[in-house]
Design an enzyme around this catalytic site. Structure first.
Site, PDB file in Angstrom:
ATOM      1  CG  ASN A 141     -22.209 -21.963 -15.492  1.00  0.00           C
ATOM      2  OD1 ASN A 141     -21.158 -22.250 -14.526  1.00  0.00           O
ATOM      3  ND2 ASN A 141     -22.696 -22.397 -15.604  1.00  0.00           N
ATOM      4  NE  ARG A 144     -23.042 -20.570 -11.212  1.00  0.00           N
ATOM      5  CZ  ARG A 144     -22.748 -22.333 -10.819  1.00  0.00           C
ATOM      6  NH1 ARG A 144     -22.420 -23.213 -11.618  1.00  0.00           N
ATOM      7  NH2 ARG A 144     -23.463 -22.523 -10.025  1.00  0.00           N
ATOM      8  CG  HIS A 188     -27.976 -23.302  -8.186  1.00  0.00           C
ATOM      9  ND1 HIS A 188     -28.499 -24.731  -6.773  1.00  0.00           N
ATOM     10  CD2 HIS A 188     -27.117 -23.800  -8.544  1.00  0.00           C
ATOM     11  CE1 HIS A 188     -27.498 -25.725  -6.932  1.00  0.00           C
ATOM     12  NE2 HIS A 188     -26.586 -24.846  -8.718  1.00  0.00           N
ATOM     13  NE  ARG A 232     -22.481 -29.842  -3.150  1.00  0.00           N
ATOM     14  CZ  ARG A 232     -22.566 -28.838  -4.602  1.00  0.00           C
ATOM     15  NH1 ARG A 232     -22.833 -28.020  -4.197  1.00  0.00           N
ATOM     16  NH2 ARG A 232     -22.462 -28.315  -5.679  1.00  0.00           N
ATOM     17  CD  GLU A 247     -27.249 -21.864 -14.375  1.00  0.00           C
ATOM     18  OE1 GLU A 247     -26.480 -22.841 -14.607  1.00  0.00           O
ATOM     19  OE2 GLU A 247     -26.672 -21.850 -13.384  1.00  0.00           O
TER      20      GLU A 247
END
Ligand code: ADP
Length: 399
Positions: free
Chosen positions: A7, A87, A176, A238, A381
């Protein structure tokens, strides 16, 4: 036989090794580029032990994959990896469902790389390295955008000329998704509710990247990230949503070119941009407690943007049954949860400060009197990616 999950985040490469059926986690860890030291740190946890290693010669995800495989081999878990689940943040309009990676898939992923510049390039490098070092294994891409394939048109169409959607594919994708899907399913379990009944959830994924999603009866109703992972909440580096007029002004009046804007909004904004200190929330907390004004401003902005987002998602849902905090900041910062929840009692969400301070994975932090629940869900995840990889493996073998 085992399944490896890689990931590639914006500042970390997380990995996890599962048994053949993706039920049991045999090992997990992270390579973290964000530490203060010159060296890159690798953490490894197995069922019986944990260890940390540091190296100064790891400059990218290619080196990192090699390192992970060495470390797994050292504890006899490196052999017999039969599949690798990767991912992938942005699948563009090409991909949505888990996909077996071949040359053609790689080429298509290269094409959409520009839409997720912090994530897709390191993920592509990770795939290529894993293919090189594990040539016998099956490599599967699992997409962060998949959960949002179900968004209603009013949530994915932008109020811009409709032809931009038709001709250029400009629409909200949402990101996400692996985390939002896992957390909403797990939240329903923790609350003892059926996932597909009318449960109204707001999931706040607060890590280096941040996003929030309203989930109604198991389906996404709205989400904050958009055409790219730049929209929505304020993040580590960001900006999140800003007035698009700012970009027009900078281009027309200050001669900014697209590359400069891209760099500034993706890499020099958010917590880092406002504080001037760091994108790492732990450092912002520390500086803020030491009364650094810019760090305090960054904390306040970060908090208020989460609060107003929760408010707007609550209106779309017609109320919130469960508010979920997840990912690095959401799971590990009692201070942030406390600041965010400070304004939420009017929505029927009351945080129990004692529970908040001693929180652990998958627990309820709301007071007994609170009408809605406030949950800390540890996002998994990697587990979701392993399960999807196993499913595809099964499917390809049964054909
Ligand atoms: P990503 O997967 O996007 O790289 P993570 O979900 O791992 O990000 O989250 C990273 C963020 O979590 C960083 O800002 C980090 O400072 C923050 N974080 C991690 N642990 C803590 C903690 N104990 N307290 C506050 N923030 C934390």
């Amino acid at each position: 036989m085992s399944i490896l999950v890689l990931n590639a985040g914006s500042s970390t490469l997380k990995y996890a090794l599962f048994d053949e059926l993706a039920h049991e986690q045999l090992a997990r860890g992270v390579i973290d580029w964000q530490t203060q030291s010159e060296k890159v740190r690798l953490e490894l946890q197995t069922q019986s032990a944990s260890q940390t290693q540091s190296r100064s010669d790891i400059s990218n995800n290619r080196d990192a994959v090699k390192w992970i495989l060495h470390v797994l081999a050292d504890i006899n878990l490196g052999e017999s990896i039969r599949a690798v689940g990767h991912r992938i943040v942005h699948g563009g309009t090409y991909f949505c469902q888990p996909t077996l990676i071949n040359e053609q898939v790689l080429q298509s992923l290269e094409q959409v790389s520009k839409l997720a510049p912090l994530h897709n390039p390191p993920a592509l490098m990770t795939i290529k390295a894993a293919q090189k070092y594990l040539p016998e294994a099956m490599h599967v891409a699992v997409f962060d955008t998949a959960f949002f394939a179900d968004l209603p048109p009013s949530a994915y169409v932008y109020p811009i000329p409709y032809e931009w959607y038709e001709q250029y594919g400009i629409r909200r994708f949402g990101f996400h998704g692996i985390s939002h899907q896992y957390c909403s399913t797990r939240a329903a379990e923790v609350l003892g509710r059926q996932y597909d009944d009318s449960l109204r959830l707001v999931i706040c994924h607060l890590g280096n990247g941040c996003s929030a999603t309203a989930v109604h009866g198991g389906r996404p109703l709205a989400t904050t990230m958009g055409f790219t992972p730049l929209e929505g909440l304020m993040m580590g580096t960001r900006s999140g949503s800003i007035d698009p007029g700012i970009l027009i002004y900078l281009m027309k009046q200050k001669d900014f070119d697209p590359e400069q804007l891209d760099q500034s909004l993706n890499h020099q904004s958010g917590l880092l941009g406002v504080s001037g200190i760091s994108s790492d929330f732990r450092q912002i907390e520390q500086a803020s407690q030491a009364k650094n004004e810019r760090a305090q401003l960054a904390m306040k902005l970060f908090t208020e943007r989460i609060q107003s987002t929760i408010g707007s998602l609550a209106v779309l849902l017609g109320g919130i049954d469960g508010l979920v905090f997840t990912a690095g900041i959401g799971e590990h910062s009692p201070l942030l949860r406390s600041c965010v929840c400070d304004k939420l009692p009017f929505l029927g969400l009351k945080l129990d400060e004692v529970k908040n301070q001693s929180a652990h994975a998958d627990c309820d932090l709301a007071t007994i009197q609170s009408a809605g629940r406030i949950l800390l869900i540890q996002t998994r995840e990697e587990h979701m990616i392993a399960r999807e990889t196993e499913r595809l493996l099964e499917l390809s073998q049964s054909r």
